[in-house]
Design an enzyme around this catalytic site. Structure first.
Site, PDB file in Angstrom:
ATOM      1  N   GLN A  75      26.712  76.984  35.973  1.00 34.56           N
ATOM      2  CA  GLN A  75      26.354  78.053  36.909  1.00 34.56           C
ATOM      3  C   GLN A  75      27.627  78.861  37.143  1.00 34.56           C
ATOM      4  O   GLN A  75      28.464  78.485  37.961  1.00 34.56           O
ATOM      5  CB  GLN A  75      25.815  77.489  38.223  1.00 34.56           C
ATOM      6  CG  GLN A  75      25.332  78.571  39.183  1.00 34.56           C
ATOM      7  CD  GLN A  75      24.922  78.024  40.541  1.00 34.56           C
ATOM      8  OE1 GLN A  75      25.307  76.917  40.920  1.00 34.56           O
ATOM      9  NE2 GLN A  75      24.146  78.806  41.279  1.00 34.56           N
ATOM     10  N   GLY A 136      17.535  72.732  56.749  1.00 31.90           N
ATOM     11  CA  GLY A 136      16.421  73.664  56.750  1.00 31.90           C
ATOM     12  C   GLY A 136      15.209  73.014  57.400  1.00 31.90           C
ATOM     13  O   GLY A 136      14.924  71.837  57.167  1.00 31.90           O
ATOM     14  N   ASN A 166      13.916  69.671  55.699  1.00 35.00           N
ATOM     15  CA  ASN A 166      13.850  69.659  54.244  1.00 35.00           C
ATOM     16  C   ASN A 166      15.082  68.959  53.687  1.00 35.00           C
ATOM     17  O   ASN A 166      16.212  69.282  54.049  1.00 35.00           O
ATOM     18  CB  ASN A 166      13.786  71.095  53.721  1.00 35.00           C
ATOM     19  CG  ASN A 166      13.851  71.165  52.218  1.00 35.00           C
ATOM     20  OD1 ASN A 166      13.176  70.404  51.535  1.00 35.00           O
ATOM     21  ND2 ASN A 166      14.652  72.083  51.699  1.00 35.00           N
ATOM     22  N   ASN A 224      28.954  66.433  52.988  1.00 38.33           N
ATOM     23  CA  ASN A 224      29.742  67.663  52.979  1.00 38.33           C
ATOM     24  C   ASN A 224      31.199  67.454  53.350  1.00 38.33           C
ATOM     25  O   ASN A 224      32.032  68.321  53.090  1.00 38.33           O
ATOM     26  CB  ASN A 224      29.122  68.690  53.932  1.00 38.33           C
ATOM     27  CG  ASN A 224      27.780  69.186  53.444  1.00 38.33           C
ATOM     28  OD1 ASN A 224      27.673  69.678  52.330  1.00 38.33           O
ATOM     29  ND2 ASN A 224      26.748  69.031  54.260  1.00 38.33           N
ATOM     30  N   ARG A 330      45.156  37.271  37.127  1.00 37.35           N
ATOM     31  CA  ARG A 330      45.164  38.579  36.487  1.00 37.35           C
ATOM     32  C   ARG A 330      44.368  38.549  35.181  1.00 37.35           C
ATOM     33  O   ARG A 330      43.930  37.492  34.730  1.00 37.35           O
ATOM     34  CB  ARG A 330      46.609  39.022  36.268  1.00 37.35           C
ATOM     35  CG  ARG A 330      47.350  39.327  37.575  1.00 37.35           C
ATOM     36  CD  ARG A 330      48.842  39.520  37.348  1.00 37.35           C
ATOM     37  NE  ARG A 330      49.106  40.546  36.337  1.00 37.35           N
ATOM     38  CZ  ARG A 330      50.284  40.718  35.740  1.00 37.35           C
ATOM     39  NH1 ARG A 330      51.309  39.918  36.055  1.00 37.35           N
ATOM     40  NH2 ARG A 330      50.453  41.672  34.843  1.00 37.35           N
ATOM     41  N   HIS A 360      51.370  25.311  43.427  1.00 41.68           N
ATOM     42  CA  HIS A 360      52.212  26.004  44.401  1.00 41.68           C
ATOM     43  C   HIS A 360      53.201  26.945  43.715  1.00 41.68           C
ATOM     44  O   HIS A 360      53.875  26.559  42.776  1.00 41.68           O
ATOM     45  CB  HIS A 360      53.049  25.017  45.240  1.00 41.68           C
ATOM     46  CG  HIS A 360      52.338  23.774  45.631  1.00 41.68           C
ATOM     47  ND1 HIS A 360      51.440  23.717  46.662  1.00 41.68           N
ATOM     48  CD2 HIS A 360      52.395  22.515  45.114  1.00 41.68           C
ATOM     49  CE1 HIS A 360      50.979  22.487  46.773  1.00 41.68           C
ATOM     50  NE2 HIS A 360      51.532  21.744  45.841  1.00 41.68           N
ATOM     51  N   SER A 402      59.417  20.618  39.398  1.00 44.14           N
ATOM     52  CA  SER A 402      59.548  21.797  40.258  1.00 44.14           C
ATOM     53  C   SER A 402      60.775  22.624  39.886  1.00 44.14           C
ATOM     54  O   SER A 402      61.812  22.097  39.484  1.00 44.14           O
ATOM     55  CB  SER A 402      59.652  21.366  41.717  1.00 44.14           C
ATOM     56  OG  SER A 402      58.474  20.718  42.130  1.00 44.14           O
ATOM     57  N   ARG A 437      69.708  20.640  33.216  1.00 38.83           N
ATOM     58  CA  ARG A 437      70.335  21.141  34.442  1.00 38.83           C
ATOM     59  C   ARG A 437      71.696  20.482  34.580  1.00 38.83           C
ATOM     60  O   ARG A 437      71.948  19.393  34.055  1.00 38.83           O
ATOM     61  CB  ARG A 437      69.467  20.837  35.667  1.00 38.83           C
ATOM     62  CG  ARG A 437      69.253  19.353  35.932  1.00 38.83           C
ATOM     63  CD  ARG A 437      68.547  19.129  37.271  1.00 38.83           C
ATOM     64  NE  ARG A 437      68.417  17.708  37.563  1.00 38.83           N
ATOM     65  CZ  ARG A 437      67.326  16.993  37.387  1.00 38.83           C
ATOM     66  NH1 ARG A 437      66.242  17.574  36.897  1.00 38.83           N
ATOM     67  NH2 ARG A 437      67.299  15.710  37.690  1.00 38.83           N
TER      68      ARG A 437
END
Length: 473
Positions: A75, A136, A166, A224, A330, A360, A402, A437
């Protein structure tokens, strides 16, 4: 036999009151554009054709709905609803029944629209509202016949008191609409071609005009501005919550539940307050979902439990698994039967075998974890070298102590034990303890600065303070 149906959806409005750069019909409702909801409703009616009349941002609108089988009709100038329908009519055969919908009226259902298609004249969808401002008004004669629709700006004080309004939705034959649209005038307060003027045109040529009421209050509410969008969002969510409850899904707090997609569920499932389900979500039998959980495009099998404030996206949770609270699964995560992922654990592209545990403060990315393996608190799979992702493989019944870091690519054999605090940079063999370690060292007499104001053990012969400055005399 029902006449073939063509649906015309008016979606050319700019939506200035939305205060948004997006076209109005692209504003999201339940996670999808407004127009997508209207298109779904239209297609559910089995039409021969669907035409979308676009204007502002047409390329964006079309791109966002490229998967829908529709005709796009421009349009070029927004000259009113009658002009918009006229733009689509050249592509529709005269014998088709045309249903006119609006891209910003997403709550109307196929069940409400079907009676409009069954009529043989001009069928209007009407509603009774406590506050008709902005709508309307449907004007009837003394016999109750519809004689006109008067827009708010053109209504006199008596007409404005009418509460029968309407909705803008209507159906008529394409041939009739073509004739009526050609006779429209823009002689009104807006200077536009009103589709509603078709009522007077239909009466003039003897075509029956009927007004049918919506089956649900607020069903034909238009949007609107953002206030109305929020109101329609709330109505949409309450509708779906009611349907899910009726279908057997227990929602502990239906007014605090959000659906932005579709959900399939088994029996005896429960979803606590403040949960959001997005995309395609499938819940097996007996699934329990805690408060504040977000589920996105995932499958959760029978008897699984998802603890509060957990996020699950594009993941598969097996039967009897326990996840959370405060976990993040994820995309690409698969938990096999009975696996456990606890609080503050994040997984990505990872598979945890049956009975495996990461309870944990752990990150498991690009990893394969064998059955019954146990990942201790603070375990991290170091999967990214700054350029590429690498995988970690952990065998069944392995134990990761851990605070360990597994630097991928790396493999941990079945039944292997990794000592706490290990940084593993090479494969660990099965049935063995691997420790990486440094040994602990004790310094006798050490006191931390908060107690002494100095570091190290006290020494009467030390002439230099811990700060490194000169000794005070």
């Amino acid at each position: 036999m029902r006449a073939p149906v063509a649906v015309v959806i008016l979606a050319a409005g700019k939506g200035t009151r939305m205060r948004s750069a997006q076209p109005k019909v692209l504003q999201p409702l339940a996670g999808r554009p407004l127009l997508a909801h209207v298109l779904d409703t239209a297609l559910a009616l089995g039409p021969e054709q669907v035409h979308v009349v676009y204007g502002h941002g047409g390329d964006q609108v079309a791109a966002a709905h490229a998967d829908y089988p529709v005709y796009w009709v421009e349009q070029p100038r927004q000259l009113g609803t009658g002009h918009a329908v006229a733009c689509a009519l050249p592509q529709i055969p005269d014998d088709h029944r045309v249903l006119v919908l609006y891209g910003d009226v997403p709550l109307v259902t196929p069940e409400t629209l079907k009676p409009l298609l069954a009529g043989d004249g001009l069928e209007l969808l009407a509603a009774r509202v406590p506050d008709p401002t902005g709508y309307g008004r449907i004007i009837r004669d003394d016999d109750g016949a519809v004689v006109a629709i008067v827009e708010e700006k053109d209504a006199d004080p008596e007409q404005r008191r009418v509460d029968e309004v309407n909705t803008g939705l209507l159906a008529a034959s394409a041939g009739d609409l073509r004739r009526w649209m050609a006779a429209l005038s823009a002689d009104n307060a807006q200077g536009e071609y009103y589709l509603t003027d078709a009522v007077a045109a239909a009466r003039a040529d003897g075509t029956p005009v009927r007004a049918r009421f919506t089956s649900e209050a607020g069903e034909a509410s238009g949007i609107n501005d953002l206030v109305q969008l929020a109101e329609v969002e709330e109505a949409f969510q309450r509708r779906w919550a009611r349907r899910l409850l009726q279908g057997g899904l227990r929602l502990v707090a239906p007014h605090r539940f959000t659906l932005r997609g579709a959900v399939r569920h088994g029996t005896d499932c429960a979803v606590d307050a403040d949960c959001t389900l997005e995309g395609e979500v499938q819940l097996g039998h007996g699934v329990q979902v805690g408060q504040g959980v977000i589920l996105r495009d995932c499958v959760i099998e029978d008897g699984a439990q998802v603890g509060p404030y957990t996020v699950v996206e594009q993941a598969h949770i097996g039967a009897g698994c326990r996840v959370g609270p405060f976990a993040h699964l994820r995309p690409g995560t698969v938990l096999e039967e009975g696996a456990r992922v606890g609080n503050f654990v994040e997984t990505k592209a990872a598979r945890l075998g049956p009975g495996a545990k990461a309870n944990h403060l752990t990150y498991v990315g690009d990893a394969e974890v064998g059955a019954r393996a146990n990942l201790g608190a603070g375990t991290i799979t170091c999967n990214y070298d700054g350029a590429e992702k690498h995988r970690t493989q952990i065998g069944e019944d392995a134990f990761i102590g851990s605070g360990s870091q597994l630097v991928a690519p790396v493999q941990v054999g079945a039944r292997a034990t990794i000592g706490a605090g290990t940084t593993l940079t090479s494969d660990a063999p099965a049935d063995a303890l691997t420790v990486g370690r440094s040994r602990a060292r004790t310094i006798p007499g050490w006191q931390h600065p908060g107690l002494t104001g100095r570091r190290g053990p006290p020494d009467d012969n030390d002439a230099t303070p811990a700060s490194g400055g000169a000794k005070e005399e």
